[in-house]
Design an enzyme around this catalytic site. Structure first.
Site, PDB file in Angstrom:
ATOM      1  N   GLY A 305       0.691  -1.306   0.007  1.00 52.02           N
ATOM      2  CA  GLY A 305      -0.376   0.768  -0.299  1.00 52.02           C
ATOM      3  C   GLY A 305       0.813   1.067   0.140  1.00 52.02           C
ATOM      4  CD  GLU A 306       4.751   2.611   2.529  1.00 55.35           C
ATOM      5  OE1 GLU A 306       5.265   2.862   3.076  1.00 55.35           O
ATOM      6  OE2 GLU A 306       3.598   2.576   3.924  1.00 55.35           O
TER       7      GLU A 306
END
Length: 342
Positions: A305-306
């Site tokens: 993610g991120e």
């Protein structure tokens, strides 16, 4: 006659109806230059298509001078059901890590020359537990989408979007199950490393949420407000704003794609300005991308993610545009061009 007041979601639907299409003249200009570059036709494969894609949505000769990665962070009430290997407190700690430059996304952006912004969407105030209630009401959902739209205000010519939020793979799985049907287990992955018992709890949470909201899931925007989260609503807003402002956009992984899937369910052309940055190892991401008609640029087995996969893909897009703009033509290099076809 008294006019009927419009609901907040009506404004979103109106914006979607006004989305611009690609600039075909800009695409043809890219193709004309490509035929003159010192390489065989098609020699750079998808890199050639990427230059066309950037031109189509920028509406001009492609250039990338202000690439930006935007990460939206939210928290979820469903985490209390033990659907994540990490507690909600990690949300605040990760935001601090982003600010300190210590996360993976910080290193990727610094190395590839990408701008980076992170948006705190009331990280200390989880949305309601989707098994018991709608995550958001319509007004707050639209307000969060509007916030995501405003995140582009600083200006960019290539946008990569990502997320951070403990428990949001549960949220994404619920959205996919609502949009596409099938067993909840098909859409649920192990997220940040759930054990078998945690995985069972996660599947049960998705099943419970679908049962709770089953009478309201035909409208994709209702799916978003009932099963989604603030970060997903904000990403949907950012995707829509990028389209309206003619900014090409790179999607990150499993959770980010859930926001895109909402828009795609409303209008199948809503994601034409988007590419999939990578194939996530989480859940049924490949299934989703096939439904959206997206071929990921990268497949590295990531599920961080991120915005990490989208950011890495942005480096490839930057290279594609740099090649197109700076590569010598046959005339400039004094190289004999191809013979005309017989």
């Amino acid at each position: 006659m008294t006019e009927t007041a419009s609901a907040p979601f009506d404004d979103i639907r109106r914006l979607i109806a006004t989305m611009p299409g690609p600039d075909e003249d800009a695409v043809e200009a890219v193709r004309a230059r490509d035929r003159q570059l010192t390489k065989p036709a098609g020699g750079l494969g998808r890199l050639e298509w990427l230059a066309e894609w950037v031109a189509a949505w920028q509406g001009k000769s492609p250039s990338i001078d202000r690439p930006m990665v935007c990460v939206f962070a939210g928290s979820h009430g469903v985490v209390a059901r033990g659907v994540s290997a990490f507690p909600s407190e990690v949300n605040r700690q990760m935001l601090e890590n982003f600010s300190a430059g210590g996360a993976a996304i910080n290193q990727i952006c610094a190395d590839l020359g990408l701008g980076f912004k992170v948006f705190d969407l009331a990280i200390d105030m989880p949305t309601r537990d989707i098994v018991e209630d709608a995550a958001m009401d319509e007004k707050s959902c639209v307000a969060t989408m509007a916030f995501g739209m405003e995140s582009l205000a600083g200006g960019t010519d290539l946008l990569a979007v990502g997320e951070m939020g403990i428990g949001n793979t549960t949220i994404a799985a619920a959205i996919y199950a609502a949009l596409y049907g099938g067993d909840a287990a098909h859409w649920v992955g192990r997220g940040t490393g759930l054990d078998d018992e945690g995985l069972k709890r996660k599947i049960a949470a998705v099943e419970g949420a679908l049962d709770r909201h089953r009478d309201h899931l035909k409208d994709p925007l209702e799916v978003l407000r009932r099963l989604g989260g603030r970060e997903i609503a904000a990403i949907a807003g950012a995707i829509l704003a990028a389209r309206l402002q003619r900014i090409p956009l790179i999607l990150d992984g499993y959770v980010t794609t859930a926001a895109a899937a909402i828009l795609h369910a409303i209008h199948p052309a809503a994601l034409d300005h988007c590419i999939a940055g990578h194939l996530s190892a989480e859940g049924a991401h490949q299934d989703v991308l096939q439904r959206l008609g997206k071929i990921p640029l990268l497949a590295l087995g990531m599920r961080l993610g991120e915005g990490s996969g989208a950011a890495l893909a942005a480096g490839i897009v930057k290279s594609a545009v740099a090649i197109h703009r700076n590569m010598a033509t046959f005339d400039q290099a004094g190289v004999s061009g191809r013979l005309p076809q017989a």
